[in-house]
Structures are given as C-alpha cells and as structure tokens.
Design an enzyme around this catalytic site. Structure first.
Site, PDB file in Angstrom:
ATOM      1  N   LYS A  27      83.357 -12.371   2.639  1.00  0.00           N
ATOM      2  CA  LYS A  27      84.913 -11.832   2.574  1.00  0.00           C
ATOM      3  C   LYS A  27      85.649 -12.783   1.923  1.00  0.00           C
ATOM      4  CE  LYS A  27      85.894 -10.370   6.770  1.00  0.00           C
ATOM      5  NZ  LYS A  27      85.903 -10.092   8.084  1.00  0.00           N
ATOM      6  N   ARG A  96      89.608 -14.620  10.309  1.00  0.00           N
ATOM      7  CA  ARG A  96      88.539 -13.880  10.446  1.00  0.00           C
ATOM      8  C   ARG A  96      87.238 -14.554  10.018  1.00  0.00           C
ATOM      9  NH1 ARG A  96      89.708  -8.208   9.783  1.00  0.00           N
ATOM     10  NH2 ARG A  96      91.886  -7.625   9.518  1.00  0.00           N
ATOM     11  N   GLY A 105      80.953  -6.989  12.863  1.00  0.00           N
ATOM     12  CA  GLY A 105      81.425  -6.914  14.157  1.00  0.00           C
ATOM     13  C   GLY A 105      80.579  -8.004  15.098  1.00  0.00           C
ATOM     14  N   MET A 107      80.664 -11.387  14.745  1.00  0.00           N
ATOM     15  CA  MET A 107      81.197 -12.643  14.973  1.00  0.00           C
ATOM     16  C   MET A 107      82.799 -12.279  15.125  1.00  0.00           C
ATOM     17  SD  MET A 107      79.192 -15.363  12.345  1.00  0.00           S
ATOM     18  CE  MET A 107      79.905 -14.130  10.832  1.00  0.00           C
ATOM     19  N   ARG A 340      83.809  -5.295  -0.077  1.00  0.00           N
ATOM     20  CA  ARG A 340      82.333  -5.657  -0.037  1.00  0.00           C
ATOM     21  C   ARG A 340      81.519  -4.662  -0.479  1.00  0.00           C
ATOM     22  NH1 ARG A 340      81.916  -6.205   6.569  1.00  0.00           N
ATOM     23  NH2 ARG A 340      82.272  -3.831   6.703  1.00  0.00           N
ATOM     24  N   HIS A 456      82.172   0.811  14.241  1.00  0.00           N
ATOM     25  CA  HIS A 456      81.183  -0.073  14.355  1.00  0.00           C
ATOM     26  C   HIS A 456      79.621   0.553  14.595  1.00  0.00           C
ATOM     27  CE1 HIS A 456      78.276  -2.524  17.125  1.00  0.00           C
ATOM     28  NE2 HIS A 456      78.842  -3.589  16.571  1.00  0.00           N
ATOM     29  N   ARG A 581      36.188   0.785   5.263  1.00  0.00           N
ATOM     30  CA  ARG A 581      35.532   0.030   6.387  1.00  0.00           C
ATOM     31  C   ARG A 581      34.189   0.877   6.508  1.00  0.00           C
ATOM     32  NH1 ARG A 581      41.279  -0.718   7.816  1.00  0.00           N
ATOM     33  NH2 ARG A 581      41.213   1.541   7.385  1.00  0.00           N
ATOM     34  N   ARG A 636      33.508  -2.482   1.998  1.00  0.00           N
ATOM     35  CA  ARG A 636      33.130  -3.743   2.937  1.00  0.00           C
ATOM     36  C   ARG A 636      31.985  -3.428   3.879  1.00  0.00           C
ATOM     37  NH1 ARG A 636      37.232  -5.657   7.411  1.00  0.00           N
ATOM     38  NH2 ARG A 636      36.401  -3.693   8.475  1.00  0.00           N
ATOM     39  N   GLU A 768      38.898 -14.264   4.764  1.00  0.00           N
ATOM     40  CA  GLU A 768      39.440 -14.292   6.028  1.00  0.00           C
ATOM     41  C   GLU A 768      39.409 -15.510   7.039  1.00  0.00           C
ATOM     42  OE1 GLU A 768      37.787 -10.479   8.043  1.00  0.00           O
ATOM     43  OE2 GLU A 768      36.013 -11.047   6.615  1.00  0.00           O
ATOM     44  N   SER A 787      38.757 -10.413  -1.827  1.00  0.00           N
ATOM     45  CA  SER A 787      39.941  -9.627  -1.302  1.00  0.00           C
ATOM     46  C   SER A 787      40.452 -10.585   0.024  1.00  0.00           C
ATOM     47  CB  SER A 787      39.428  -8.336  -0.864  1.00  0.00           C
ATOM     48  OG  SER A 787      40.214  -7.612  -0.083  1.00  0.00           O
ATOM     49  N   GLY A 789      41.558 -10.799   3.522  1.00  0.00           N
ATOM     50  CA  GLY A 789      41.928 -10.075   4.762  1.00  0.00           C
ATOM     51  C   GLY A 789      42.878 -11.004   5.708  1.00  0.00           C
ATOM     52  N   THR A 790      44.136 -10.572   5.466  1.00  0.00           N
ATOM     53  CA  THR A 790      45.192 -11.368   5.902  1.00  0.00           C
ATOM     54  C   THR A 790      45.395 -10.871   7.431  1.00  0.00           C
ATOM     55  OG1 THR A 790      46.806  -9.546   5.351  1.00  0.00           O
ATOM     56  CG2 THR A 790      46.384 -11.708   3.802  1.00  0.00           C
ATOM     57  N   ASN A 791      44.777 -10.077   8.047  1.00  0.00           N
ATOM     58  CA  ASN A 791      44.770  -9.691   9.524  1.00  0.00           C
ATOM     59  C   ASN A 791      44.105 -10.949   9.914  1.00  0.00           C
ATOM     60  OD1 ASN A 791      46.248  -7.453   8.649  1.00  0.00           O
ATOM     61  ND2 ASN A 791      44.717  -6.115   9.256  1.00  0.00           N
ATOM     62  N   ASP A 792      42.766 -10.862   9.645  1.00  0.00           N
ATOM     63  CA  ASP A 792      41.952 -11.998  10.393  1.00  0.00           C
ATOM     64  C   ASP A 792      42.347 -13.414   9.648  1.00  0.00           C
ATOM     65  OD1 ASP A 792      40.367 -10.599  11.973  1.00  0.00           O
ATOM     66  OD2 ASP A 792      38.541 -10.361  10.658  1.00  0.00           O
ATOM     67  N   CYS A 855      43.838  -6.825   1.149  1.00  0.00           N
ATOM     68  CA  CYS A 855      43.516  -5.382   2.065  1.00  0.00           C
ATOM     69  C   CYS A 855      44.047  -5.723   3.424  1.00  0.00           C
ATOM     70  CB  CYS A 855      42.070  -5.313   2.055  1.00  0.00           C
ATOM     71  SG  CYS A 855      40.902  -6.412   2.616  1.00  0.00           S
ATOM     72  N   TYR A 875      45.965  -6.941  -7.295  1.00  0.00           N
ATOM     73  CA  TYR A 875      46.261  -5.831  -6.374  1.00  0.00           C
ATOM     74  C   TYR A 875      46.823  -6.034  -5.106  1.00  0.00           C
ATOM     75  CZ  TYR A 875      41.580  -5.659  -4.483  1.00  0.00           C
ATOM     76  OH  TYR A 875      40.399  -5.827  -3.699  1.00  0.00           O
TER      77      TYR A 875
END
Length: 903
Positions: A27, A96, A105, A107, A340, A456, A581, A636, A768, A787, A789-792, A855, A875
């Site tokens: 602002k 303000r 809205g 703050m 803004r 709002h 899988r 896999r 993983e 590859s 395996g970001t979940n595990d 993956c 990738y």
C-alpha cells in the site's frame, strides 16, 4: 533484530516508489508511486516494515520512531495548514496496515483519528455539516474501540441497530445529527464499560495507539491463518500508512468506491467496480450497504467519472496489469487512496495475460509469469450442467467462478466443524468479515446477500480460488435462526443442500450435476482453440501453454499403470511414463497367482506360479508400450510387501474358524493364514519390499524383466518404437543394484537370442531412501538413471508414516505453523530437497549422462516443479490430470530463471 541508529523508519509519500514493497509494504509503495505520477493522493507518510519487525521482536517500538513520526506529522500539518485534532479546524488522519503482499481485511485500519469531543464541533463548523461530523466521530469510536481497545464489535452494531429501530429506519444514512450525537455517547459508554477507561481525547495518543494496534494485528489469528493459507512468510511484518483524511460521507456530492481496470472475474475490459454515495471506504469493502455499479458514477458526477477513467488508464498502462483502485470523492474532488495489482479469478488471469500481450504491454515471457499452475488446476474443475433440470432460488453477483455444492451453514464454526466431519458446505452470510476466514477456507463456496465484486467475501474468495456469489439481495439471510428465505417465501434451513455458480451468480436448491470443464476437453482433444468468443478462455490457455512448452527445459511424464491411463496422459501432453507400478497388474483376478507364488513350498511350485504370471505381465506391457510408442516408459519392478496381496488377517481367521467349526475343508485358507502370520511385519513399509523381494524370492524380478523384454521385442517386430527403462525400487546400496542388474542383463540377452531382436533397455533405480541419496555417487556406477521417489523419501527423512500422520497430527502442525504446507504436498526443500540436490550432484559426477527424474506426487506440485528445475532434473512425472499444471510450471520455472540470469 537489533536497531540501527542510522536506520530510517518513516518515509513521506513523496520519498518512496513501487519497488520498495519490502520496506514500505504494498500500500505504501503504491501510494508513493501514484504521488510520483502526479495523481491526486492525500498527503501522508509510511512507517516501514522494519519498524514493525523491531516492535514484534523486542515488544517495544524503535527508540527513534516517535521522533521520526513527530517530524513527519509536523511536515504534514504544515502542508495541510492545520494540526492533528485542533479544536477549530482539525486535521484528521487514517492509520492503515499495508504488508508486502495483499492481505485484504486481515489486519487493522482506523479512520478519522484526531476527532474528540472538542474537535468534532470544529469539524462540523468547517464542513458546515453537523451530521457528517458526528457520523465521522461515531465511526472513529466504533473502529478504534474494536481494533485498538479490543471491544466486541457486536456491542457497537447492536447499539446502531437500536438507534435505527428507535427512528424506524433501516439505513444508518437516515440517522440525523441528533441521533448520531446520542449514538456517540452510547459508544463511549460501551468503551468505558468494556475497557474501564474513557475513549482517548488526545489525538496523538489515538494515533500512537492505532499504530501499535496495526503492528500487533500482523500476529492476529486471522492474519496468521491467511498467511498460512496463502503461503506468505510470517517474518515480513507490516508497514503502517498515516494518511490525511478525505471524506466521502459529506453528502450526496461525496462518496467512495472501488474500481478495477478490467473485470477481475472474467478479465474482460470495461467499467467494473462499486460506488457508494455519502459513505466512507469501509462501507464498500465490508458490504454493509449495497453499492451501485461504477458505471452509474457517470450520471452522478460526470467530472469525477471522466477523471477516474483517465487515471485508471494511466495506472494500467504504468503497471501493465489489472489494477484494483480505492478512491473517494469529497464534494466533487476525486482522491486516490490506494492501488495495487488486483486479485483475479483463474480465467481472468489467462485472458488478461494474453490481452496484454496483444496490446503490446507485456511479452510472452511476462504473460507466462502472470498465471500459475494452481489457477490452471482451478480451470480444470467441473462446471454445472447447463442442461440439467434445476430449481433457481436466487441470483447475485458472480464474484469468483466455479461450481460449488454443499450443505447450507450460517457461521464459520459450523462450516469448519462439518467440513472436518467430511461434509461439503456452503457458507452463507449477510456479509463476511475477516473473522469468517476459517469458515471460508473450510467451505466449498461462499454466498452473501450483501456486497459486490469488491466486498470482503469477493476479494478473499478470488484470492483463494473459492467459488463465491455476493449481493444476492432477494435472499434474506437470518444467521441467528440459521435459515435463508427466498423471494417466493421458501425457507432453506441449515443442512439443506444448495448449489452456487460463481460464473453466473445463480443460486440453486439441491445438488446440480456437473460436467467436464472446457479446458479439460481442450486438453483431451475434444475442443480446439478456435477464435470465436465461446472458446476465448480455451484460446488463452492454448497460447500460454504453447509458449510454456517452447521454453521449458523439464520434460513432463505421467504416472500410469495401464494403456488407458497412458493414452489419456499422452493426450494431456505427457512425454512418456515416469512410473508404471507393476504391482497394480497383480490385483483383481490375478491375485490368485500371487497367492500361489507366496504359498509355494518348492522351487517347482514357485516356477509354476511365475510361469502363469509371465504372459499376463507381457500382454500388459505390450499394450502400454504401444500406447506410448516412441516415448520413454519407466517400469518399476514389484515394490510393496507381499502381504498386501493376501486376504485380511481378521477375515481369514474368521473363515478358518467357521470352517473348522463346521468341519468343512479349509486347507488353502489355513495355508494362507499361516503365510499371513509368516509375512507379518511390525512396519512393513520398512521391511521385505522393493529390491529385497527380488533378492530373496528367486525368479520374481527375472520373470518381470523377461515379460518387459519380450513385450519390447514384440513391439519392435511390429515396427513399433518402445523406449523402455527398468527401475529397481528401494535400493539402499550399490551392491543390491549390481546383483539385480546382473540377473536382468542375463535375461535380456536370452530374450535377444530367442527373438533375434536387438534390445536396448535402460536399467536404473529409484532413490527413495536417505542412504541411497547420500551414496548416490556409488549407486550411479550401476544405474543409467535415477528417479526420485519423493513420497517415500519424505516418509523416511521425516520418520513419518503418511497414512497415519496425516490423519493424526498434521492438522495441528499446520495450525501451529510448524508446517506452512504438508511436506507430502510440496517438497521440503531444506530436508528432503537437500538430499535430492546432493544426489543429483553426486550422480552426475559419477555418470555425467545419467538421466534424472522424479515420480513422487511432488512432480505435479507447482512449487516443487520450480525446485526440480533449479536442481537440474531432466523430467518430472505426475498423475495424468496434473500434467498440464506441470507443463505450465516447468515453463514458468524456465522463464523465471532466464529472467534472473538476464538481470
């Protein structure tokens, strides 16, 4: 933060510019920018975010702040020719908030500071309008009492309602000066009763207390909740803007409004906004009184309207984007109070970006930065079936698009409670306020009977991507009795199902069926990006996606386990399969063959079971390779523990017990039960699974490799182009991979010899486990690709069992701010991400041409895609529906890094 004696904490509006948002907040920076452009901005000054940080960290204001504020206040008083709160002709100011990122809205704001029992009389004489002066004073006490002194706002609202009822009027504008004088006394009594002190009469005390209140509001519950929802950092602090007051409540030749340079709901050009005569700005934003369309201002005040249109064009050309503007007209004089870059709906974002390219204001790279994957995902949600039989019960203003269906609830507490129980709800209010944020987040959509596109409810809903219909005046909302009455007299009770269409503003009773989004139909190839108006949104999406695809470095693959999913993924733009899988191929009717494998007591029995599975696997792979012909497919090998293929232990135990009691044959069930007990593990996700299965169950992985190799050979014979990659899961040490790789290469050589077809099948692994990540340099000696395996990897790094923790304590962690977002939704860059980064570097150091991908579900998360681009993956792979999002974000990441490089 230690205070620097040379640090400057206060800036006049003439000293800043729009590039100082970190210091002056959005602002303040934009008020300075408009001042520099020569636009009519009331004079004022900004207290920096740095002052706020000192205050929040130390519990007291910077030592130098009071003197700096005094110096700037003196300069402001000289410029205005009057002093703050002086008795005969008071200078009044607003205080303000204004953080770097818009938090509508969330703050605090206080208007009319400087009024007192003495100065209100002087204001009345100077304005020659007694009613205006007393109206301004009651507003100050009401806002100050609620936001600074912590008085329950309902007390003031109830007193105002009683005053209107006594006068037998419905609007506060119908109260005269005498009524407002009495109301001021009542408001002061409320303050005294609630706080034990009188309303402060010293104008400087009012201002100082208001400044502290704004600082404190940065850590208010609603502000913290909003920041978590919008992923805004908690350590930024807010600036405070002290601005000389201009008055829209001086009579019918005055007013206040909010304007957009384009429609924030659709993106179309035109005159969009709300105007309210004889009012102050909070009346418009709060939606307390229904406004008139901005276009009506032309007939109300042609001079101000023409000037506003010219300023709007100036601002949009200057900012090169949709601008959201707050303005006040004081007796025919137009003043700009804020601008803004405006929040907009997902559809508007894509339309506006391409419009601005066509107008030559921005280039394609900038257009790509103006949209997000989250917005694209919103456009892919279903919409109401326009051919369905419906019962329309009302219509309001289409404030934020989407098709939302749920049970009617009339307060935020119920919305949250029912939502947590699995119910879909629509939050219905006369108007929302910042205290409704919890319920707005929990609800599928928001419906209000008051307010417009700038209320709002509308602004917050658009920011969150929530469906919203505002200003449905024909619907009478009774929050105390928890019901809504239609114009025809029908009553909707709490719990009744309603449907709201944020694209048309229509409200329906009951559940309206939904149909696929045209954007999804476009990605599926059922709709083409034509030039007619019906396809305008699709055409905008098409243009931006085409540019994203041209500039992105990351390729996008799909997680798909069968030919049908693979074909759909390809239509969505997948450039291969990053995760097939194979365990999904063992379910259904084939489970019996896996059971036979598990129950095998001899090598012959085991070989027989594997022999039965081989042709089934091979046929699945043939179909998959055909669907993805010419594109890479990463298969896999079997990953989950074997007990997942066996019946439930309780179910089996009951079957065996019943069979024994009836003296019925149960030998097979008994063997299965024994196998279940034998395979039981305390934590199967850290037990016999992945590569460990291939090492302890002879022939399992070699059967799968043979099926893959034979399928690839068959496709080559059929003039196909299979590009197959075999992935070994859960490797923790290079020795595991070397053993499995050696066995696999023997099988591939045998298939080549048997078929006479030359095969080139890549062999790699899934990273993983933390150990795999930290020994990636060694593992790369035996792996042609990684590859992640970001979940595990997230589970093993954090020590979380995803299925358990998300239901048990993640909600508390999110509410307490331990997580800004679940680490399973967006990658934990500091922990999991650092392992990915180091593994990439180590893998490439060993094998420069190694192929690197991801993956896990993070592959389709917008923020995570940017991280994967940054660390140099080749990738990302994600579910078919998220492929367009990943493609867009990969393009945005490339354009962003290119822009950073050029700077």
């Amino acid at each position: 933060m230690s205070e620097n004696n040379d640090q400057k904490f206060v800036y006049d509006f003439t000293e800043g510019n729009r590039d100082l948002k970190d210091l002056l907040g959005g602002k303040g920076a934009n008020l300075a920018e408009m001042t520099n452009l020569g636009l009519p901005v009331p004079p004022g000054f900004t207290i920096t975010t740095e002052a706020c940080k000192v205050y929040l960290e130390s519990g007291s204001e910077p030592v130098a702040l009071r003197d700096e504020v005094s110096a700037h206040l003196d300069a402001l008083e000289r410029k205005m020719g009057k002093k703050l709160g002086q008795a005969d002709d008071p200078l009044l100011v607003s205080v303000r908030s204004g953080a770097k990122f818009s938090m509508p809205g969330m703050m605090d704001t206080v208007l009319n500071i400087g009024l007192s029992d003495e100065s209100v009389e002087g204001l009345a004489r100077q304005a020659d309008n007694e009613r205006f002066a007393w109206d301004s004073y009651r507003r100050l006490i009401q806002m100050f009492g609620k936001t600074v002194l912590g008085v329950d706002g309902e007390h003031f609202e109830d007193a105002l309602d009683e005053a209107k009822a006594a006068k037998k009027v419905t609007s506060d504008t119908d109260l005269d000066a005498g009524d407002l004088k009495k109301l001021v006394e009542k408001f002061k009594e409320i303050v005294k009763a609630d706080t034990g002190r009188d309303f402060p009469q010293d104008p400087r005390e009012q201002m100082d207390l208001a400044i502290k209140a704004v600082f404190d509001s940065w850590n208010g519950d609603r502000a913290k909740l909003y920041r978590r929802q919008e992923r805004i950092p908690h350590d930024l602090g807010t600036a405070v803007n002290v601005c000389s007051m201009v008055f829209g409540n001086l009579g019918p030749d005055s007013g206040t409004g909010v304007a957009f340079t384009r429609d924030p709901a659709s993106g179309h050009q035109g005159v969009y906004g709300d105007y309210l005569q004889n009012a102050q700005g909070e009346d418009v934003v709060a939606g307390i009184r229904n406004t008139v369309p901005l276009a009506d201002l032309e007939s109300i005040d042609k001079k101000s309207y023409d000037q506003l249109m010219q300023i709007m064009e100036t601002l949009e050309t200057h900012y090169k984007d949709l601008c959201d503007i707050e303005f006040t007209i004081e007796r025919g004089q137009l003043w700009m109070l804020q601008t803004r870059v405006g929040k907009r709906t997902a559809g508007a974002a894509f339309r506006i970006a391409t419009q601005l390219v066509d107008q030559g204001l921005i280039d394609e790279a900038e257009a790509l930065q103006r949209v997000t994957g989250a917005q694209l995902a919103q456009l892919m949600f279903p919409k109401f079936d326009e051919h369905a039989k419906v019962e329309q019960i009302g219509r309001g203003i289409a404030a934020s698009p989407g098709a939302a269906v749920g049970k009617a609830v009339f307060d935020s507490y119920t919305a949250v409670k029912w939502s947590r129980s699995g119910e879909k709800v629509i939050l219905i209010r006369r108007e929302t306020n910042p205290d409704d944020l919890d319920g707005m987040i929990a609800a599928e959509g928001i419906l209000t009977s008051r307010g417009g596109k700038t209320s709002h409810a509308a602004v917050v809903a658009r920011g969150m991507g929530k469906t919203c219909v505002c200003g449905a005046e024909e619907l009478e909302v009774d929050t105390k009795r928890r019901r809504m009455t239609t114009a025809s007299g029908a009553v909707i009770e709490e719990g009744d199902v309603v449907s709201i269409d944020g694209s048309t503003g229509k409200v329906y009773l009951g559940e309206v069926p939904v149909v696929p989004s045209p954007v999804v139909e476009y990605f599926e190839g059922r709709m083409h990006a034509g030039a007619d108006d019906a396809d305008e949104l699709v055409q905008a999406v098409h243009r931006i996606m085409a540019y994203a695809d041209r500039v992105r470095r990351l390729r996008v693959r799909a997680n798909a386990d069968n030919a049908e999913d693979a074909s759909r993924a390809r239509r969505f733009g997948a450039q291969g399969i990053g995760l097939c899988r194979t365990e999904h191929m063992f379910l259904g009717e084939r489970r019996q063959y896996v059971e036979r494998l598990i129950l095998a007591d001899t090598d012959a029995e085991r070989d027989e079971a594997l022999k039965a599975l081989l042709p089934l696997q091979k046929n699945d792979f043939v179909e998959l390779f055909e669907a993805m012909d010419g594109l890479p497919v990463t298969v896999r090998l079997l990953d989950p523990p074997l007990h997942e293929f066996l019946p439930d232990i309780t179910e089996l135990s009951v079957r065996v017990a019943l069979a024994e009691s009836r003296k019925e044959p149960h030998e097979n069930d008994l063997r299965l039960l024994q196998a279940v007990h034998r395979l039981h593990e305390q934590n199967p996700m850290l037990g016999l699974r992945g590569v460990r299965l291939g090492l302890v169950i002879p022939g399992l992985f070699t059967m799968q490799v043979r099926a893959i190799a034979e399928a690839a050979a068959q496709r080559i014979d059929a003039k196909g182009d299979p590009r197959v990659e075999i992935m070994i899961p859960l490797v923790g040490t290079v020795q595991e991979l070397e053993i499995v790789r050696e066995d696999a290469e023997k099988v591939i050589a045998e298939v080549q010899e048997e078929t006479g077809v030359e095969l080139r099948l890549a062999l790699g692994t899934m990273i993983e486990l933390p150990r795999a990540a930290v020994t990636a340099g060694q593992i790369a000696e035996a792996a042609e690709f990684f590859s992640f395996g970001t979940n595990d990897l997230t589970q093993t790094v954090w020590g979380f069992s995803r299925d358990d923790v998300e239901a048990s304590f993640f909600t508390a962690y999110l509410e307490k701010g331990i997580f800004g977002v679940s680490p399973f939704e967006t990658i934990d860059k500091d922990g999991v991400g650092s392992l990915v980064r180091s593994a990439v570097q180590a893998g490439r150091a060993t094998r420069p041409d190694i192929k690197l991908g991801v993956c896990g579900e993070h592959g389709g998360d917008p923020e995570s895609v940017h991280f994967f681009h940054e660390v140099g993956l080749d990738y990302v792979s994600c579910s078919p529906f998220r492929i367009p999002v990943a493609r867009l974000e990969a393009g945005r990441a490339a354009a962003e890094s290119k822009g950073s490089d050029s700077r």
